[in-house]
Structures are given as structure tokens and as C-alpha cells.
Design a protein around this motif. Sequence first.
Motif, mmCIF file in Angstrom:
data_model
loop_
_atom_site.group_PDB
_atom_site.id
_atom_site.type_symbol
_atom_site.label_atom_id
_atom_site.label_comp_id
_atom_site.label_asym_id
_atom_site.label_seq_id
_atom_site.Cartn_x
_atom_site.Cartn_y
_atom_site.Cartn_z
ATOM 1 N N PRO A 34 54.020 46.141 33.528
ATOM 2 C CA PRO A 34 53.657 45.705 32.240
ATOM 3 C C PRO A 34 54.285 46.791 31.041
ATOM 4 O O PRO A 34 54.438 47.915 31.571
ATOM 5 N N VAL A 36 53.536 48.723 28.116
ATOM 6 C CA VAL A 36 52.295 49.243 27.370
ATOM 7 C C VAL A 36 52.587 49.522 25.800
ATOM 8 O O VAL A 36 53.764 50.394 25.507
ATOM 9 N N THR A 69 44.746 37.749 26.385
ATOM 10 C CA THR A 69 44.389 37.301 27.686
ATOM 11 C C THR A 69 42.959 37.922 28.039
ATOM 12 O O THR A 69 42.267 37.286 28.879
ATOM 13 N N SER A 70 42.815 39.104 27.624
ATOM 14 C CA SER A 70 41.796 39.986 28.032
ATOM 15 C C SER A 70 41.534 41.142 27.108
ATOM 16 O O SER A 70 42.566 41.705 26.843
ATOM 17 N N TYR A 85 41.794 48.177 26.060
ATOM 18 C CA TYR A 85 42.960 47.753 26.845
ATOM 19 C C TYR A 85 42.639 46.140 26.500
ATOM 20 O O TYR A 85 42.185 45.661 26.895
ATOM 21 N N THR A 86 43.913 45.766 25.787
ATOM 22 C CA THR A 86 44.015 44.454 25.388
ATOM 23 C C THR A 86 45.294 43.765 25.990
ATOM 24 O O THR A 86 46.317 44.409 25.829
ATOM 25 N N ASN A 87 45.210 42.965 26.872
ATOM 26 C CA ASN A 87 46.422 42.019 27.563
ATOM 27 C C ASN A 87 46.563 41.025 26.697
ATOM 28 O O ASN A 87 45.929 40.372 26.309
ATOM 29 N N ALA A 89 49.732 37.849 26.096
ATOM 30 C CA ALA A 89 51.007 37.010 26.800
ATOM 31 C C ALA A 89 51.661 36.521 25.539
ATOM 32 O O ALA A 89 51.110 35.830 24.432
ATOM 33 N N THR A 103 54.298 39.779 28.872
ATOM 34 C CA THR A 103 53.137 40.058 28.954
ATOM 35 C C THR A 103 53.088 41.718 28.554
ATOM 36 O O THR A 103 54.038 42.355 29.123
ATOM 37 N N GLN A 105 50.341 45.378 27.497
ATOM 38 C CA GLN A 105 49.067 45.615 27.456
ATOM 39 C C GLN A 105 49.205 46.548 26.223
ATOM 40 O O GLN A 105 49.784 47.606 26.098
ATOM 41 N N GLU A 128 39.623 38.538 22.927
ATOM 42 C CA GLU A 128 40.098 37.702 24.144
ATOM 43 C C GLU A 128 40.043 36.117 23.634
ATOM 44 O O GLU A 128 38.967 35.640 22.970
#
Length: 165
Positions: A34, A36, A69-70, A85-87, A89, A103, A105, A128
Motif C-alpha cells: 500500500p 502510505v 474505507t476504514s 491510520y485512514t485507508n 480507496a 488504495t 493509507q 469511514e
Amino acid sequence: MKWQRLFLVPVVALLLVLSGCMASSPPTAPAASPIVVRQSGGAGALVTECQNRDYLTRIADYIVEGTVTSVESRWNEEKTAIFTYTNFAIVTYVKGAPLPVNTFQIVTPGGTVGDVTQAVEDQPILHEGGRARLYLRKANGEFSIVCGRFGVEGLELRPVPAPTG
């Protein structure tokens, strides 16, 4: 003898095909790492231009739109600071060539773990399920959001309140 050859060749070929199908498949390559995006405090606090979308568009290497997404906040290993920590997409590239993965983070200082909240000035706050446009810059192989919180635009459609009375 001729009929044996006519029968034997297709049977051997069929057996070779079937044995190839039953053999274990080669291991797949691991998924791409991923991307970052690291943030630090105060990135936009001193820059008047950061409030100007034309400025953000001009200096951003990438402008992407997508969905959170999270989101998870947790302590660092030393238990001296909290990071979120933010994911994210990516759905659309507004500026910049597509990245190897869609995607990434976002790591920002601050957040809440249990009853402890660590607030850090000028950090973007994403939720989210939220949709956003991000203005990203890449320098020395690392990504960051241009101008901290000013480099994040919410794309949420806010419902119009029904008239009362």
C-alpha cells in the motif's frame, strides 16, 4: 498398429493436459504494497495560499477522489503518541497518472484511543464511509497531502432540511 497410434496419441495428449490442470498453481506474487501518505502538523497554518483551490491544484502532483474505507487510531510502540491510520480507496484520478495500486493509507498524528485524545493542529479528519477529494504531493518517494487539512475536500452530499411550518 496404425489404429493403436490413432488411439494412443489423443489419449496421451489428454492425460498430459489433465495432469497439467491438476498440478498446483505457482504461488502468486504478493499484492503491491500500500502507498502510505504521511502527514505532519502545521503544514497549512502558515501558508495563505493553502486556502486557494487554484494554488492547491497547481502544486499537487495528484488529485484523487475516493472513499474512506476504514479509520483506526492507535498508540505508537513507545505509547508516547497516538496516530490515526485512514485507508482510502481511489475512485477517480483528477490529476496525475494512475498509481500502481488504487488504495493507500494516510497516517496522521493525533486521534482517540479509549479515553485519551491527542489533538494535533491542522490535520485532515476523515470519517469511514466518507467521500473526499485529496490533493497529494510526492517528494523524495513519499506522499503527503498538500497544505494539511486544506488539501482535503469533502464530497458529501448534505441533505437539504425540509421546510418547517
